[in-house]
Design an enzyme around this catalytic site. Sequence first.
Site, mmCIF file in Angstrom:
data_model
loop_
_atom_site.group_PDB
_atom_site.id
_atom_site.type_symbol
_atom_site.label_atom_id
_atom_site.label_comp_id
_atom_site.label_asym_id
_atom_site.label_seq_id
_atom_site.Cartn_x
_atom_site.Cartn_y
_atom_site.Cartn_z
ATOM 1 N N ASP A 141 0.864 -1.164 0.000
ATOM 2 C CA ASP A 141 0.000 0.000 0.000
ATOM 3 C C ASP A 141 0.916 1.233 0.000
ATOM 4 O OD1 ASP A 141 -2.147 1.679 -0.016
ATOM 5 O OD2 ASP A 141 -3.203 0.725 1.632
HETATM 6 C C1 BGC Z 1 -4.949 3.266 0.152
HETATM 7 C C2 BGC Z 1 -5.139 2.231 -0.928
HETATM 8 C C3 BGC Z 1 -5.009 2.854 -2.287
HETATM 9 C C4 BGC Z 1 -3.667 3.551 -2.369
HETATM 10 C C5 BGC Z 1 -3.412 4.195 -3.706
HETATM 11 C C6 BGC Z 1 -3.700 4.083 -0.055
HETATM 12 O O1 BGC Z 1 -3.624 5.155 0.822
HETATM 13 O O2 BGC Z 1 -4.905 2.630 1.410
HETATM 14 O O3 BGC Z 1 -6.377 1.593 -0.786
HETATM 15 O O4 BGC Z 1 -5.148 1.892 -3.279
HETATM 16 O O5 BGC Z 1 -3.608 4.556 -1.375
HETATM 17 O O6 BGC Z 1 -4.200 5.290 -3.907
#
Ligand code: BGC
Length: 783
Positions: free
Chosen positions: A309
């Site tokens: 993530d």
């Molecule tokens: C979130 C994810 C997301 C990623 C990219 C993160 O902060 O937890 O779910 O896919 O950002 O935007």
Amino acid sequence: MTTRRHRMLAATLVAAMLLPGVSDAQRTRRPRARPASRNDASADSVVLERRAARIADSLLARMTLDEKLGQLTQSPAGYGQTGPTVDAAGEKDVREGRVGAFLSLYGADVVRKMQRIAVEESRLKIPLLFGYDVIHGMRTIFPVPLGESASFDSVAAARSARIAAIEGTAMGVNWTFAPMMDIARDARWGRIVEGSGEDPYLGGVLAAARVRGFQGDRLRAPDALLATAKHFAAYGAAEAGRDYNVASIGERQMFEVYLPPFQAAVRAGVGSVMASFNEIDGTPAHASHWLLTDILRDRFHFDGLVVSDWTGVWELLNHGIARDSATAAKRALGAGVDMEMSSTLYRSTLAAEVKAGRFPLARVNEAVRRVLHAKAVLGLFEDPYRQISPEREARDLLTAEHRAAAREIARESIVLLTNRSVNGAPALPLRKDLRSLAVIGPLADDAQSAIGPWSGAGRAADAISTLEGIRKALPNTRIIHARGAPVDTESTAGFGEAMRAARDADAVLLVLGERGDMTGEASSRASIELPGSQLALAQAVVRSAGPGKPVVAVLMNGRPLAVQWLADSTSALVESWFLGVEHGNALADVLFGDFAPSGKLPVTFPRATGQVPIYYAHKQTGRPADPNNHYSSKYLDLPWTPLFPFGHGLSYTTFSYANLLVSSGSVRAGDPLVVSVGVTNSGKRAGTEVVQLYLRHDAASVTRPVRELHGFQRVTLRPGESRTVRFVLDPGDFALYDLDLRRVVEPGTYTLWAGGSSEATVSAEVTLTGATKVLAPAPPRMR
Ligand code: BGC
């Protein structure tokens, strides 16, 4: 670049990549030969799969270590005046092979430009992945996932994902960070809006449907998106509902509650998995070899790509399990995170670690192979541009067909929570010949909130607000609009105007709840009551409307709200979530009777924040709640029951259930069982019911939930019509994790219930005989 030219380029690329010469070390943990998509099991797909493996092998043999680490790096796009963009330094990184993927870069022109740099100007000409959070639509925005889950309709979930893929790929995206499948039982957690709610069975069915929708029949098709099962795992168990917090759960809960949707997604052929921000029992998911390798790879047989993530690798420093960047990188890659999103610790630290013999090159190669494999199954080596063009972008976004689908799915997602009688008739549907209607509340004209959080490339200007939908549906009615109060401050300045509107109109619609940005990431709330002065506004409006006048409350929100007063004191209560671009039209369809509501709650609604976490599949305890026993499991100041149970939702007609029958009252443990139930439309108009089947093991070797969902079907019936609905329960439906965490079916008695909510009362019993049947051995223990 012309199509002919890029076809030629593609042919050259493929030819160049099919070179021999790969070491054995590079062949470790090769992705199994599997179809490029679950639905693409033809001989052709096996050939494609082999070709993908050859491309990966051949490239690996020629890559420098830095180029390999570049492939494991995903860079975020910047944002310029005209949309997402990449600066000169980012372009240089692509030229130098220091980036394998972008994140949040979309738009035909900019994507084509970056892909051209990658495949024409970098040494190895490896195409880029373009990932984005295409969560509930790209430009045509559908209901937020929690709302769409209320449809209990896997066809609808697959359909919205398919359209999102068509639009996402038209804008250059080839990889979506969806579906999110975190089970969430604490409504304080803002990200509850992104998933399917509290139930692992419903979550699994919808996760699989969405994966199929995003990925389509063939991942190589130019309108297919590589899907991501996220967040792995137990992110939804964030302690106290506070985002990013630790998940304090045991292995049994992990396997019974949090992992099943992921396993369903893997079975549906999901191409990637994202690690979650949380820690579990002392180990952050990004550093959990147990989770990412022992379970995901070895137990679930996932052979796609694992992505971190956003800065999840770097955050291992904050978690306090790494003193320096190199250790964080080694722990994450060593555990099984193949690609690093946003932070760049792999790229900046691992070359030295590998060269010094402190990290195995084989693991780097394995991760690179997975990245290349994902690119190959998407067909990027043949057509790096995937037919993206400004023309296609202009043609495929927000089409009339997509809008029509958005309206249909939005109507199915609306849940009618209460519908009282006013002057001898149900308050809803409202008559279309009303002379005047007061539309009151801070969200009524809020089109931005209608598209909710995570709204891709969606625009508020495309969305029909509640007010606009009502105006269009009732062209001859005087609509009196009054905001009444802000969403989240205590001001009462608008109350007077709202009260006058309520007094003067024939009927009142109160549109209350949360703004779209009050759920989603980092949007946890300590209280799930109506924010600001909205409750006081509702009380003033109901008082002012007086008796005998319908006052209908419509909620807009992305989480369960504790709205006991509204439920008790308004004529009808409707849950409309954030329904997307067709919000107002879909809502008007339901409010004025063109569509009979059929949605059911995918999550329990508590009476007050103090009840969370609250969910229907709870354990019985040694002292089940008993009003006549002080020493039983309940509260002094509140009933123990929810405001609205999981699965609840009314229609404009009624349904009755009878004759829950099992194919045999006694079957051998491990044999399937056919269950049927009669359902009748006992009301006066046609309607659709979600028939739900629940099951409990009455006495097992470990404690079991009081009941669990094991099947549902949407059934449309005319007034008076009856239907026999059948479910087949297979051994897995009776299975539990025993004391040793083996997955087993134990003999004993089981109770079944069928009905229109988790409080279904029509029941039957079945006995499983014979010996315990082992369906799966114990997984490796959590470590
Ligand atoms: C979130 C994810 C997301 C990623 C990219 C993160 O902060 O937890 O779910 O896919 O950002 O935007």
